[in-house]
Design an enzyme around this catalytic site. Structure first.
Site, short mmCIF file in Angstrom:
data_model
loop_
_atom_site.label_atom_id
_atom_site.label_comp_id
_atom_site.label_asym_id
_atom_site.label_seq_id
_atom_site.Cartn_x
_atom_site.Cartn_y
_atom_site.Cartn_z
N LYS A 116 -9.11 -88.29 120.34
CA LYS A 116 -10.48 -88.73 120.66
C LYS A 116 -10.52 -90.14 121.23
CE LYS A 116 -12.39 -88.23 116.57
NZ LYS A 116 -11.25 -87.76 115.78
N ARG A 147 -19.88 -87.26 111.38
CA ARG A 147 -18.72 -86.62 110.77
C ARG A 147 -19.11 -85.61 109.72
NH1 ARG A 147 -14.52 -90.55 112.14
NH2 ARG A 147 -12.50 -89.96 111.35
N ARG A 173 2.12 -92.51 114.64
CA ARG A 173 1.27 -93.28 115.57
C ARG A 173 1.42 -94.79 115.36
NH1 ARG A 173 -5.09 -91.98 115.92
NH2 ARG A 173 -5.12 -92.68 113.77
N ARG A 181 -1.48 -97.94 111.37
CA ARG A 181 -2.70 -97.96 110.56
C ARG A 181 -2.37 -97.58 109.13
NH1 ARG A 181 -7.48 -94.78 113.69
NH2 ARG A 181 -7.82 -94.09 111.55
N ARG A 201 -7.54 -86.76 105.08
CA ARG A 201 -8.43 -86.86 106.26
C ARG A 201 -8.58 -85.49 106.94
NH1 ARG A 201 -5.24 -91.21 109.36
NH2 ARG A 201 -6.82 -91.07 110.99
P1 AMP Z 1 -11.19 -92.95 112.63
O1 AMP Z 1 -10.72 -94.21 113.25
O2 AMP Z 1 -12.32 -92.30 113.38
O3 AMP Z 1 -10.07 -92.00 112.32
O4 AMP Z 1 -11.83 -93.35 111.21
C1 AMP Z 1 -11.04 -93.94 110.19
C2 AMP Z 1 -11.76 -93.82 108.87
O5 AMP Z 1 -13.02 -94.52 108.93
C3 AMP Z 1 -12.14 -92.41 108.46
O6 AMP Z 1 -11.05 -91.72 107.83
C4 AMP Z 1 -13.28 -92.68 107.49
O7 AMP Z 1 -12.80 -93.14 106.25
C5 AMP Z 1 -14.00 -93.85 108.16
N1 AMP Z 1 -15.04 -93.34 109.08
C6 AMP Z 1 -15.05 -93.39 110.44
N2 AMP Z 1 -16.16 -92.84 110.94
C7 AMP Z 1 -16.87 -92.41 109.88
C8 AMP Z 1 -18.11 -91.72 109.73
N3 AMP Z 1 -18.83 -91.31 110.78
N4 AMP Z 1 -18.55 -91.46 108.47
C9 AMP Z 1 -17.86 -91.85 107.40
N5 AMP Z 1 -16.66 -92.47 107.46
C10 AMP Z 1 -16.18 -92.74 108.68
#
Ligand code: AMP
Length: 211
Positions: free
Chosen positions: A13, A88, A122, A152, A163
């Protein structure tokens, strides 16, 4: 035009988002990036978010929705935006409907078997956010922009598993939600370079919305 990028963690994404945002002049709004920035700055939101992110769980909806609602009032969103990682779950999608009209949802379907290795291997640039896989780096520790590469904290097997479980249980139902609304655009993520998928995305978005 307001677009959403949907897909499991590791589906690509972020990389697609950068290319889409650039081509269609949309601000790229990634809730994950916003949380990581807050964690770096040790803000109150950052401290709260960290406890959830480190476990691979979702940050509470009220906090997340409030951040996005505010972000969409910024000047750069007046012609639309690209949401990456939000919504989400169904609650967030319903909240979003109250403050934005969604024109398209770019959904990247991907075989889950590819994701564990992709995420655990990654490495991300601290400066520009570009992603690499450790198998292609040959020991290289910096990005093409010169930024330092890091792993990360949530890209470890245990957190990735959680996740992916969260995605299946809470986020995947959004595919149905947006299909019913007639705005879903389905794509298949593969191991091919991101540019290959972007060509398809671009074709569909150009046809549907014009450049
Ligand atoms: P990402 O970078 O999109 O993989 O997000 C990393 C982490 O941030 C996720 O595993 C969640 O813990 C938190 N996170 C990101 N976006 C959301 C969202 N829309 N709602 C809740 N938690 C989020």
């Amino acid at each position: 035009m307001n677009l959403i990028l949907l897909g499991a963690p590791g589906a690509g994404k972020g990389t697609q988002a950068k290319m889409i945002a650039q081509r269609y002049h949309l601000p790229h709004i990634s809730t994950g990036d916003i949380f990581r920035e807050n964690i770096r700055k040790e803000t109150e939101i950052g401290l709260l978010a960290k406890s959830y992110i480190d476990k691979g769980q979702l940050v509470p909806d009220e906090v997340t929705c409030a951040i996005v609602k505010d972000r969409l009032t910024w000047d750069d969103c007046k012609n639309g935006c690209l949401l990456d990682g939000f919504p989400r779950n169904l609650y967030q999608a319903e909240e979003l409907d109250k403050f934005a009209k969604i024109d398209g949802v770019v959904n990247i379907n991907i075989d889950f078997k590819l994701l564990m290795d992709r995420l655990c291997g990654r490495r991300v640039c601290k400066e520009c956010g570009e992603s690499y896989h450790v198998s292609t780096l040959n020991g290289q520790t910096t990005c093409h922009c010169g930024g330092e590469l890091y792993q990360r904290k949530d890209d470890n097997p245990e957190t990735v598993k959680s996740r992916l479980d969260v995605y299946s249980a809470q986020t995947a139902p959004l595919i149905d939600y947006y299909t019913k609304k007639g705005v879903i655009l389905n794509f298949t993520g593969t191991e091919a370079p991101a540019e290959v998928l972007f060509e398809e995305v671009k074709k569909v978005l150009d046809e549907k919305f014009g450049k």
